[in-house]
Structures are given as structure tokens and as C-alpha cells.
Write a protein that holds these residues in place. Structure first.
Motif, short mmCIF file in Angstrom:
data_model
loop_
_atom_site.label_atom_id
_atom_site.label_comp_id
_atom_site.label_asym_id
_atom_site.label_seq_id
_atom_site.Cartn_x
_atom_site.Cartn_y
_atom_site.Cartn_z
N SER A 130 0.81 -1.20 0.00
CA SER A 130 0.00 0.00 0.00
C SER A 130 0.85 1.26 0.00
O SER A 130 0.35 2.35 -0.20
N GLY A 131 2.13 1.11 0.25
CA GLY A 131 3.01 2.26 0.26
C GLY A 131 3.06 2.94 1.61
O GLY A 131 3.82 3.88 1.83
N SER A 132 2.22 2.53 2.56
CA SER A 132 2.24 3.14 3.89
C SER A 132 3.24 2.43 4.76
O SER A 132 3.76 1.38 4.43
N SER A 133 3.49 3.02 5.90
CA SER A 133 4.42 2.40 6.85
C SER A 133 3.74 2.31 8.20
O SER A 133 4.26 2.78 9.21
N SER A 134 2.54 1.78 8.20
CA SER A 134 1.77 1.58 9.43
C SER A 134 1.55 2.89 10.17
O SER A 134 1.74 2.97 11.39
N ARG A 135 1.15 3.91 9.45
CA ARG A 135 0.83 5.19 10.08
C ARG A 135 -0.54 5.09 10.75
O ARG A 135 -1.44 4.43 10.23
N PRO A 136 -0.73 5.78 11.85
CA PRO A 136 -2.06 5.78 12.47
C PRO A 136 -3.04 6.60 11.65
O PRO A 136 -2.66 7.52 10.92
N THR A 137 -4.30 6.27 11.74
CA THR A 137 -5.34 7.02 11.04
C THR A 137 -5.49 8.39 11.69
O THR A 137 -5.27 8.57 12.90
N SER A 138 -5.89 9.35 10.88
CA SER A 138 -6.07 10.71 11.37
C SER A 138 -6.99 10.75 12.59
O SER A 138 -8.07 10.14 12.59
N VAL A 139 -6.57 11.48 13.60
CA VAL A 139 -7.37 11.58 14.82
C VAL A 139 -8.71 12.25 14.53
O VAL A 139 -9.77 11.81 15.00
N GLU A 140 -8.69 13.30 13.71
CA GLU A 140 -9.94 13.98 13.36
C GLU A 140 -10.89 13.06 12.60
O GLU A 140 -12.10 13.06 12.85
N TYR A 141 -10.33 12.27 11.71
CA TYR A 141 -11.14 11.33 10.94
C TYR A 141 -11.80 10.31 11.87
O TYR A 141 -12.99 10.00 11.73
N LEU A 142 -11.04 9.79 12.83
CA LEU A 142 -11.59 8.82 13.77
C LEU A 142 -12.70 9.43 14.61
O LEU A 142 -13.70 8.77 14.92
N GLU A 143 -12.56 10.69 14.98
CA GLU A 143 -13.57 11.34 15.81
C GLU A 143 -14.85 11.58 15.02
O GLU A 143 -15.94 11.59 15.58
N ARG A 144 -14.72 11.78 13.71
CA ARG A 144 -15.90 12.10 12.89
C ARG A 144 -16.67 10.85 12.47
O ARG A 144 -17.83 10.96 12.05
N ILE A 145 -16.06 9.68 12.55
CA ILE A 145 -16.78 8.47 12.14
C ILE A 145 -17.92 8.22 13.12
O ILE A 145 -17.69 8.06 14.33
N PRO A 146 -19.17 8.17 12.66
CA PRO A 146 -20.29 7.93 13.57
C PRO A 146 -20.23 6.54 14.20
O PRO A 146 -19.80 5.58 13.57
N ARG A 147 -20.63 6.47 15.44
CA ARG A 147 -20.77 5.18 16.12
C ARG A 147 -22.25 4.80 16.11
O ARG A 147 -23.12 5.66 16.18
N THR A 148 -22.50 3.52 16.02
CA THR A 148 -23.88 3.03 15.97
C THR A 148 -24.09 1.98 17.05
O THR A 148 -23.26 1.08 17.21
N VAL A 149 -25.18 2.10 17.78
CA VAL A 149 -25.54 1.10 18.77
C VAL A 149 -26.47 0.09 18.10
O VAL A 149 -27.49 0.47 17.52
N VAL A 150 -26.11 -1.17 18.17
CA VAL A 150 -26.91 -2.21 17.52
C VAL A 150 -28.27 -2.32 18.20
O VAL A 150 -28.37 -2.42 19.43
#
Length: 403
Positions: A130-150
């Protein structure tokens, strides 16, 4: 006194010394010899012994007694038994050699199978390929991902299928069964709508401005349960589309997606328009290609209802697992679903992965990082390859993912 043995064959009229009970020539049961034979045998033994004591040279025909004959037969029998044992041992050795060869072949086949089934390294390590070197995902992106309660209405706990059970017409094949994604509002229980009529509005398929009078008339005059096909978009929410079809008398609504990704797509009542059971019919979505196939089918038939076709819509429960921990999703659990690809995981499982990797744990699709230089290079590469999955595209997909 001489012991009388049962070694006389009445058929062959002679004694048999090679078997204890059967004649080896004809197979008859041996008997006690007649008295004349016994007396003649005794006389011969006496004469033989006398000759041995006098002039008969050793090894002559008359020098053998009955005991000598028995001894020779016993030796022959032992020699035959030895040959048999040797043959059996040879057979055992061949069997052992065959077993070893079979075991070697099985080991070789097992090795080939394991090598063929081995998961490539790039599927385990997102930094490879993939060309990456195991970088962490953007903190802002993680915060914006909605969580869903089943909940019981969650589409992840249900699956559906739309199919046509009519006979095909020459030049107009029936569309294959289609996967449908149930919406998370309206009727969310298991249901089976059999032999219904599928209606395709001639105009306003998005529901903007409502259904035409002609479409409403088709629905009202239908003698079978009606499934209305509509399309996503045009500023009309999914709930508004469902209410429009329900008010016209439809029994179910099929929404055709207007984009390829992300898929599967989750239809939600994001504005709370279905509160209070305002929508009581099932609403499901088909992917873009399946929706286009339905429209093509109607056009080939030159018909907006295709009364001769019998349509079936089924929704039933299903079990899905988190691919990270392999545990099933359960009611009240918090899930995280990646907007770029639509894959879902337990929130805790996903966060443990995404805080050290910038790829989807399932499909390895890259996610944004906080490394500005890396992000600039990644966007440059995407533009160079004219990728349809550009960074801007992913951003718009995120905004539209939860309708």
C-alpha cells in the motif's frame, strides 16, 4: 504292540502320511487300515529290520522304516512352512514400503495445500503493497466516524432478496435475484411478500413532487401487493420516499442507489421523519447496477408495471461477525463503520487497529493520516492514476454515507 493309525484311504487303496485326517490325493477321509494291510505292514517292518541287521546297505529302498517315512514327511512339511513364512514376510515388507510411500505423498500434498492457502503477507501487513508504513489514522477522521448502537432495527442483523419468479420471454431475460439492504426504519421485522407487482414510475422516480396520477392509479388498481421502485437523490429523504409510496397504497419500496460506493449502504431516518410509526412498510435498497438492470428490464417489456411478472421480496434475520475478533454483533453493542468502504467492526476492535494503521482491517483501503507530507504524496499519486477513488470522492462519500 504296534499302534494302528487312521491313515488308510479306501478310495486310493493305500496309506497316506502327508495329512492326519484327509487323503492328499483324492480328499477322502482317512480310516483305520484293514487287518490284512496292518499285518502286511507289520511283516514288512520286521523284514526290513532283519535286512538292515544283515546285508542291506544303508540308503537302499528296503532300509526305510515307517518312522523314517514319517520323519521325511515332517521335514518336507517344515520346509514348506518356512517357504510360506518367507513369502509372508516379503508381502509385509512390500506393504510397509507402500505405506511409507503413501505417507510421503500425503505429506507432500499437505505441504502444497498449506502453501496454496497461505495468506499473502500484504493482507496481514497494510504497510506492504500500500506504500504506507503503518501510520495511524487521522485523529480527526476517527472522531468524525459515527458510532452506531446495535438495535433490533439495525440492518446489519437482517438480510433481504428481491427476485422475479415468472417465466422468461424470448429476447427479454429475467433479472437475477438481487441483494437488498433493509433500511433501519419502517417495517424491520422478517417478512415475505410473494407474487407482488413491481411498479416503475414513468416520471419522478426520486419522488420529488410526489407520484404522478398515472402511477397512483396503477397502484390503486393493482390486484396484488405493490412494490414501488424509486431512486435515491434529488433532495428527497429516504423516509419521504417511503411515505409517498405508502400513502399511494404500496406494500413495499425498493430504492435504487445512484452511486457505486460505498456499498452496502445504510438507509437511516436521520431527520426523525418516521417517528411514531409513520412508515409501516419495508424499505430496501439495491445497488446501482441492480437498479439499472431493473429499469432496463421494464424498458424491454415496454411496460411500467410488468403485470405478467411475479416479484418476491424477502427479509430475514442474519448473523454477522466482527472480522477482527470474529465475535458476533449483538444488541446494544457499539459499532464503528468506515465511511470509505462501509465495513463495520466493534468500536473497541476497530480503534485498537486504527490507532496504529491507516487502512481498513478488512479490505486494506487507505484512510487519511495526520502526516501532511504523506497525504500530499498520496493525493498526487491518485491524481496521476486518475483514480475514481480520489480523496475528494472519499470526502463526499463520507458526507453522504448516512442518508
Amino acid at each position: 504292540m504296534m499302534t494302528i493309525r487312521h491313515n488308510w484311504c479306501s478310495e486310493c487303496k493305500e496309506t497316506c502320511l502327508n495329512h492326519a485326517t484327509l487323503c492328499t490325493i483324492c480328499g477322502s477321509t482317512l480310516e483305520a487300515p484293514p487287518a490284512a494291510v496292518v499285518s502286511d505292514l507289520a511283516r514288512r517292518n520286521q523284514d526290513s529290520a532283519a535286512r538292515r541287521r544283515t546285508n542291506d546297505p544303508p540308503g537302499s529302498l528296503f532300509s526305510f522304516t515307517m518312522q523314517d517315512l514319517v520323519q521325511e514327511a515332517t521335514q518336507n512339511q517344515r520346509r514348506d512352512l518356512g517357504d510360506l513364512r518367507e513369502l509372508l514376510e516379503n508381502i509385509r515388507q512390500e506393504i510397509r514400503a507402500t505405506g511409507v510411500a503413501q505417507q510421503d505423498l500425503l505429506e507432500e500434498m499437505r505441504s502444497v495445500r498449506e502453501e496454496w492457502q497461505a495468506v499473502p503477507a500484504e493482507l496481514w501487513d497494510p504497510s506492504i503493497g500500500s506504500g504506507s508504513s503503518s501510520r495511524p489514522t487521522s485523529v480527526e477522521y476517527l472522531e468524525r466516524i459515527p458510532r452506531t448502537v446495535v438495535s433490533r432495527k439495525s440492518s446489519i442483523l437482517r438480510q433481504g432478496c428481491l427476485s422475479c419468479s415468472s417465466k422468461a420471454i424470448a429476447g427479454c431475460p429475467l433479472p437475477p435475484p438481487m441483494e437488498v439492504i433493509p433500511g433501519e426504519f419502517g417495517m424491520t421485522e422478517a417478512c415475505a411478500l410473494e407474487h407482488g407487482t413491481l411498479i416503475l414510475p414513468e416520471f419522478n422516480r426520486t419522488g420529488k413532487g410526489g407520484l404522478t396520477l398515472a402511477t397512483k392509479t396503477l397502484i390503486a388498481n393493482a390486484t396484488k401487493p405493490v412494490i414501488v421502485y424509486m431512486e435515491r437523490g434529488d433532495g428527497v429523504t429516504f423516509c419521504q420516499k417511503a411515505i409517498t409510496a405508502q400513502d399511494a397504497g404500496a406494500s413495499a419500496v425498493v430504492i435504487g442507489n445512484n452511486v457505486t460506493e460505498p456499498w452496502p449502504y445504510v438507509m437511516k431516518d436521520s431527520k426523525g421523519e418516521a417517528v411514531g410509526d409513520k412508515v409501516s412498510i419495508p424499505i430496501v435498497m439495491v445497488k446501482l447496477a441492480d437498479g439499472q438492470a431493473l429499469v432496463s428490464f421494464f424498458r424491454q417489456r415496454n411496460n411500467t408495471t410488468v403485470e405478467c411478472a411475479k416479484w418476491n421480496l424477502r427479509m430475514e434475520p442474519q448473523n454477522q461477525n466482527c472480522v477482527i475478533c470474529t465475535e458476533s454483533f449483538s444488541i446494544s453493542e457499539v459499532l464503528l463503520r468506515l465511511p470509505a468502504c462501509g465495513h463495520h467492526f466493534h468500536e473497541s476492535c476497530a480503534m485498537q487497529w486504527l490507532t496504529s494503521h491507516n487502512t481498513c482491517p478488512y479490505c486494506r483501503r487507505e484512510l487519511p493520516t495526520d502526516d501532511a507530507a504523506y497525504e500530499q504524496e498520496r493525493r498526487r499519486t491518485e491524481r496521476t492514476h486518475a483514480s475514481s477513488d480520489s480523496a475528494a470522492g472519499r470526502s463526499s462519500q463520507y458526507q453522504d454515507f448516512y442518508g
